[in-house]
Scaffold this active site. Sequence first.
Site: not given
Length: 208
Positions: A78-80, A115
């Site tokens: 995940a990435d924020t 994501g």
Amino acid sequence: MTTAPQLILASASPRRLALLQQIGLEPDHLMPADIDETPKKHETPRSLAMRLARSKAETVRQAADASESLQDGVVLAADTVVAAGRRALPKAELTDQALLCLSLLSGRGHRVFTGVAVAQPGGKIRSKLVETRVRFKKLSRQDMDEYIASGEWRGKAGGYAIQGLAGSFVVKLVGSYPAVVGLPLVETANLLSAAGYPIHRGWATGAA
């Protein structure tokens, strides 16, 4: 009973680990993905979050495929990205960056894009982007200085941690709170389930 595939979390984030544990999932391995997170020229915050999540999943999938004991594993990444307008704010490491972020977010709404990507054995990647809208109160200079003195912002997207002291800045949130923390739980569970991972396996024992 068939054995469940191993769950590989492509992150060293204690927040993402805690969120997974909240829904009864315990990764078998933590394998942070070492990738370049620099935005590309003209890349939108939305595209950046999705690209980085998929890139992390791909990188760790390749490492897992190269290891005999991890080839059956399901990789979760995940990435924020926090966006003020069309501008992606940094994952603040310096006080100047944190002050800039807080100044841009003070008294206005911003968007948080997270994501999530799941890479199965064989290389198939499923992904989902979650958008959450957050509004901060008008921050005084004292609010900003004392928040920066706390050090909580270090390494956080947009220079703040909503699950910590900065929760006192949030006037309104529309969307997924866990996504702002770092991992949207509904979407994560759906992606893992679609990849064949038994997401409810530990629920009976977990409740007890």
